[in-house]
Write an enzyme that holds these catalytic residues in place. Structure first.
Site, PDB file in Angstrom:
ATOM      1  N   ASN A   1       7.630  -1.381  10.251  1.00  0.00           N
ATOM      2  CA  ASN A   1       7.629  -1.426  11.724  1.00  0.00           C
ATOM      3  C   ASN A   1       8.142  -2.733  12.305  1.00  0.00           C
ATOM      4  O   ASN A   1       7.989  -3.759  11.676  1.00  0.00           O
ATOM      5  CB  ASN A   1       6.207  -1.162  12.224  1.00  0.00           C
ATOM      6  CG  ASN A   1       5.908   0.319  12.214  1.00  0.00           C
ATOM      7  OD1 ASN A   1       6.759   1.118  12.572  1.00  0.00           O
ATOM      8  ND2 ASN A   1       4.704   0.669  11.795  1.00  0.00           N
TER       9      ASN A   1
ATOM     10  N   ARG B   1       3.245  -7.029  19.911  1.00  0.00           N
ATOM     11  CA  ARG B   1       4.300  -6.184  19.330  1.00  0.00           C
ATOM     12  C   ARG B   1       5.657  -6.904  19.365  1.00  0.00           C
ATOM     13  O   ARG B   1       6.419  -6.849  18.407  1.00  0.00           O
ATOM     14  CB  ARG B   1       4.361  -4.862  20.121  1.00  0.00           C
ATOM     15  CG  ARG B   1       5.317  -3.867  19.517  1.00  0.00           C
ATOM     16  CD  ARG B   1       5.253  -2.526  20.224  1.00  0.00           C
ATOM     17  NE  ARG B   1       6.400  -1.718  19.826  1.00  0.00           N
ATOM     18  CZ  ARG B   1       6.430  -0.944  18.761  1.00  0.00           C
ATOM     19  NH1 ARG B   1       5.388  -0.865  17.973  1.00  0.00           N
ATOM     20  NH2 ARG B   1       7.519  -0.244  18.461  1.00  0.00           N
TER      21      ARG B   1
ATOM     22  N   HIS C   1       8.875   5.318  17.357  1.00  0.00           N
ATOM     23  CA  HIS C   1       7.645   5.425  16.556  1.00  0.00           C
ATOM     24  C   HIS C   1       6.673   4.378  17.100  1.00  0.00           C
ATOM     25  O   HIS C   1       6.568   3.258  16.584  1.00  0.00           O
ATOM     26  CB  HIS C   1       7.936   5.172  15.071  1.00  0.00           C
ATOM     27  CG  HIS C   1       6.688   4.974  14.267  1.00  0.00           C
ATOM     28  ND1 HIS C   1       5.789   5.988  14.025  1.00  0.00           N
ATOM     29  CD2 HIS C   1       6.161   3.872  13.685  1.00  0.00           C
ATOM     30  CE1 HIS C   1       4.771   5.505  13.318  1.00  0.00           C
ATOM     31  NE2 HIS C   1       4.974   4.232  13.101  1.00  0.00           N
TER      32      HIS C   1
ATOM     33  N   ASP D   1       4.485  11.036  12.332  1.00  0.00           N
ATOM     34  CA  ASP D   1       4.043  11.469  13.663  1.00  0.00           C
ATOM     35  C   ASP D   1       4.152  12.983  13.785  1.00  0.00           C
ATOM     36  O   ASP D   1       3.274  13.639  14.348  1.00  0.00           O
ATOM     37  CB  ASP D   1       4.894  10.779  14.739  1.00  0.00           C
ATOM     38  CG  ASP D   1       4.932   9.281  14.535  1.00  0.00           C
ATOM     39  OD1 ASP D   1       3.899   8.643  14.749  1.00  0.00           O
ATOM     40  OD2 ASP D   1       5.985   8.757  14.122  1.00  0.00           O
TER      41      ASP D   1
ATOM     42  N   GLN E   1       0.821  -1.229   0.000  1.00  0.00           N
ATOM     43  CA  GLN E   1       0.000   0.000   0.000  1.00  0.00           C
ATOM     44  C   GLN E   1       0.844   1.263   0.000  1.00  0.00           C
ATOM     45  O   GLN E   1       0.573   2.188  -0.747  1.00  0.00           O
ATOM     46  CB  GLN E   1      -0.805   0.164   1.261  1.00  0.00           C
ATOM     47  CG  GLN E   1      -1.683  -0.780   1.872  1.00  0.00           C
ATOM     48  CD  GLN E   1      -2.445   0.026   2.938  1.00  0.00           C
ATOM     49  OE1 GLN E   1      -3.372   0.769   2.597  1.00  0.00           O
ATOM     50  NE2 GLN E   1      -2.038  -0.083   4.187  1.00  0.00           N
TER      51      GLN E   1
ATOM     52  N   GLY F   1       3.945   1.569  -0.863  1.00  0.00           N
ATOM     53  CA  GLY F   1       4.700   1.587  -2.119  1.00  0.00           C
ATOM     54  C   GLY F   1       3.895   2.207  -3.243  1.00  0.00           C
ATOM     55  O   GLY F   1       4.405   3.029  -4.019  1.00  0.00           O
TER      56      GLY F   1
HETATM   57  P1  NAI Z   1       1.697  -3.807   2.934  1.00  0.00           P
HETATM   58  O1  NAI Z   1       1.493  -5.113   3.644  1.00  0.00           O
HETATM   59  O2  NAI Z   1       0.639  -3.245   2.048  1.00  0.00           O
HETATM   60  O3  NAI Z   1       3.042  -3.871   2.079  1.00  0.00           O
HETATM   61  C1  NAI Z   1       4.218  -4.415   2.583  1.00  0.00           C
HETATM   62  C2  NAI Z   1       4.926  -5.061   1.414  1.00  0.00           C
HETATM   63  O4  NAI Z   1       6.204  -5.480   1.865  1.00  0.00           O
HETATM   64  C3  NAI Z   1       4.207  -6.280   0.870  1.00  0.00           C
HETATM   65  O5  NAI Z   1       3.949  -6.098  -0.522  1.00  0.00           O
HETATM   66  C4  NAI Z   1       5.199  -7.419   1.121  1.00  0.00           C
HETATM   67  O6  NAI Z   1       5.186  -8.390   0.088  1.00  0.00           O
HETATM   68  C5  NAI Z   1       6.514  -6.659   1.167  1.00  0.00           C
HETATM   69  N1  NAI Z   1       7.605  -7.339   1.870  1.00  0.00           N
HETATM   70  C6  NAI Z   1       7.556  -8.108   2.979  1.00  0.00           C
HETATM   71  N2  NAI Z   1       8.764  -8.587   3.269  1.00  0.00           N
HETATM   72  C7  NAI Z   1       9.608  -8.109   2.352  1.00  0.00           C
HETATM   73  C8  NAI Z   1      11.003  -8.269   2.108  1.00  0.00           C
HETATM   74  N3  NAI Z   1      11.753  -9.027   2.894  1.00  0.00           N
HETATM   75  N4  NAI Z   1      11.546  -7.619   1.049  1.00  0.00           N
HETATM   76  C9  NAI Z   1      10.786  -6.846   0.253  1.00  0.00           C
HETATM   77  N5  NAI Z   1       9.467  -6.690   0.409  1.00  0.00           N
HETATM   78  C10 NAI Z   1       8.886  -7.313   1.444  1.00  0.00           C
HETATM   79  O7  NAI Z   1       2.080  -2.772   4.104  1.00  0.00           O
HETATM   80  P2  NAI Z   1       2.120  -1.188   4.052  1.00  0.00           P
HETATM   81  O8  NAI Z   1       0.817  -0.662   4.457  1.00  0.00           O
HETATM   82  O9  NAI Z   1       2.719  -0.745   2.770  1.00  0.00           O
HETATM   83  O10 NAI Z   1       3.117  -0.899   5.284  1.00  0.00           O
HETATM   84  C11 NAI Z   1       4.462  -1.323   5.226  1.00  0.00           C
HETATM   85  C12 NAI Z   1       5.133  -1.133   6.579  1.00  0.00           C
HETATM   86  O11 NAI Z   1       5.161   0.241   6.936  1.00  0.00           O
HETATM   87  C13 NAI Z   1       4.440  -1.854   7.738  1.00  0.00           C
HETATM   88  O12 NAI Z   1       5.460  -2.438   8.556  1.00  0.00           O
HETATM   89  C14 NAI Z   1       3.780  -0.737   8.486  1.00  0.00           C
HETATM   90  O13 NAI Z   1       3.596  -1.059   9.847  1.00  0.00           O
HETATM   91  C15 NAI Z   1       4.781   0.374   8.309  1.00  0.00           C
HETATM   92  N6  NAI Z   1       4.288   1.727   8.545  1.00  0.00           N
HETATM   93  C16 NAI Z   1       5.151   2.607   9.149  1.00  0.00           C
HETATM   94  C17 NAI Z   1       4.787   3.895   9.396  1.00  0.00           C
HETATM   95  C18 NAI Z   1       5.724   4.853  10.070  1.00  0.00           C
HETATM   96  O14 NAI Z   1       5.285   5.975  10.386  1.00  0.00           O
HETATM   97  N7  NAI Z   1       6.994   4.523  10.316  1.00  0.00           N
HETATM   98  C19 NAI Z   1       3.439   4.378   9.036  1.00  0.00           C
HETATM   99  C20 NAI Z   1       2.614   3.410   8.354  1.00  0.00           C
HETATM  100  C21 NAI Z   1       3.044   2.120   8.136  1.00  0.00           C
END
Ligand code: NAI
Length: 326
Positions: A130, A98, A186, A158, A15, A17
């Site tokens: 995260n 967590r 975070h 944040d 998402q 990405g």
């Molecule tokens: P998502 O589940 O839609 O996308 C994550 C993608 O990472 C998936 O397509 C998955 O196949 C891929 N992935 C998993 N392991 C991988 C690896 N070893 N190498 C390459 N790709 C890999 O999740 P979304 O919504 O895009 O969120 C991604 C991360 O960002 C989550 O951990 C979420 O908690 C974190 N996040 C952090 C925020 C922050 O403020 N620091 C805010 C919002 C989300």
């Protein structure tokens, strides 16, 4: 500076990405005179989705997009990159604590740290996935001779959330709200610092007279905003997270205007008494030579000190869980 920048994005088919890659390719991040090569990384099962994403990127005919690479091998994907935006991580599953998430995602970042060392000679990496502070620590500790301070974790979402809350409460444009620091992790222990923030050039605590709100609902709203979005939207924040990732990279890429700073988790050098080496969010300024500094001399009263101690303790606890990966 070379006018081509190569940017790797892990988890590019997810998402965040999908909200991120088009904005980077469009030239919004580095400006219209800098070409961008995107290196998109995913797990093998999602490579086909990346091929579709690449078709869409090409169909935008962006003048600034100079190439797209697709990989599921991090070493290949990080070859020659200048920026690595590490978004890919496993989401928290049902009933998962967590701490389980920390243990599950840690190994992804040992591999990526090692791959960054082998593939990229002049790189900066930001971890979004995260738990981002601890994942950034793992990647940095596994990246051999890549300097520790090339790694950071994103707390810009944040900060943006906090700025919006203060602007809405004060009834002013969000641009009037400056220097809101997110301190620490975070997570729900982060400390959004309103004491050192300004609104229209004045102390935020002089502009907002409701100090109970500042010390209470303001802080908890920012700390729990991610959960509130999941509850309302049924999915975690994505476009706002991608937007913050762009802000984060811009903040490190361009010198910070005089008198301002931004939030990012970087390796502590002991500033403000935070244990050296923890990946802790601080107020940061990027200097003209491209290096950064932690802003010194901000005051913390007893209220703030207690919050800082709590978020530092949480980060030490997370580090303990992953100590075998460091
Ligand atoms: P998502 O589940 O839609 O996308 C994550 C993608 O990472 C998936 O397509 C998955 O196949 C891929 N992935 C998993 N392991 C991988 C690896 N070893 N190498 C390459 N790709 C890999 O999740 P979304 O919504 O895009 O969120 C991604 C991360 O960002 C989550 O951990 C979420 O908690 C974190 N996040 C952090 C925020 C922050 O403020 N620091 C805010 C919002 C989300």
């Amino acid at each position: 500076m070379s006018n081509t920048v190569k940017v790797a994005i892990t988890g590019a088919a997810g998402q965040i990405g999908y909200s991120l890659v088009f904005r980077i390719a469009s030239g919004e991040l580095f400006g219209p005179d800098t070409k961008v090569v995107l290196s998109l990384l995913e797990i093998p099962q999602a490579v086909t989705a990346l091929e579709g994403l690449a078709m869409e990127l090409n169909d935008c005919a962006f003048p600034t997009l100079a190439g797209i690479e697709i990989n599921s091998d991090a070493e290949k994907g990080f070859d020659g990159v200048n920026w690595a935006i590490l978004v890919g991580a496993k989401p928290r599953g049902p009933g998962m604590e967590r701490n389980d998430l920390i243990s599950e995602n840690g190994p992804i970042f040992t591999g990526q740290g090692k791959a960054l060392q082998r593939g990229a000679s002049d790189v900066r990496a930001v971890v979004v996935g995260n738990p981002c502070n601890t994942n950034a620590l793992i990647a940095a500790k596994n990246a051999g001779d890549v300097p520790f301070n090339r790694f950071s974790a994103m707390t810009m979402l944040d900060e943006n959330r906090a700025r919006y809350q203060l602007a809405a409460k004060a009834g002013v444009a969000v641009t009037e709200v400056q220097n809101v620091t997110i301190w620490g992790n975070h997570s729900a222990t982060q400390y959004p610092d309103f004491f050192n923030a300004t609104i229209g050039g004045k102390k935020a605590t002089d502009v907002i007279s409701d100090h109970d709100w500042l010390k209470g609902d303001f802080i908890t709203t920012v700390q729990k905003r991610g959960a509130a979005i999941i509850k309302a939207r049924g999915k975690s924040s994505a476009a706002s997270a991608a937007n913050a990732a762009l802000d984060h990279v811009k903040n490190f890429h361009f010198p910070t205007p005089d008198g301002k700073w931004f939030s990012a988790a970087v390796p502590s050098d002991g500033s403000y008494g935070v244990e050296e080496g923890l990946m802790f969010s601080f107020p940061i300024r990027t200097k003209d030579d491209g290096s950064y500094e932690i802003v010194q001399g901000l005051d913390h009263n007893e209220f703030a000190k207690e919050k800082l101690a709590k978020t530092e303790a949480e980060l030490k606890g997370e580090r303990e869980i992953v100590k075998d990966l460091l």
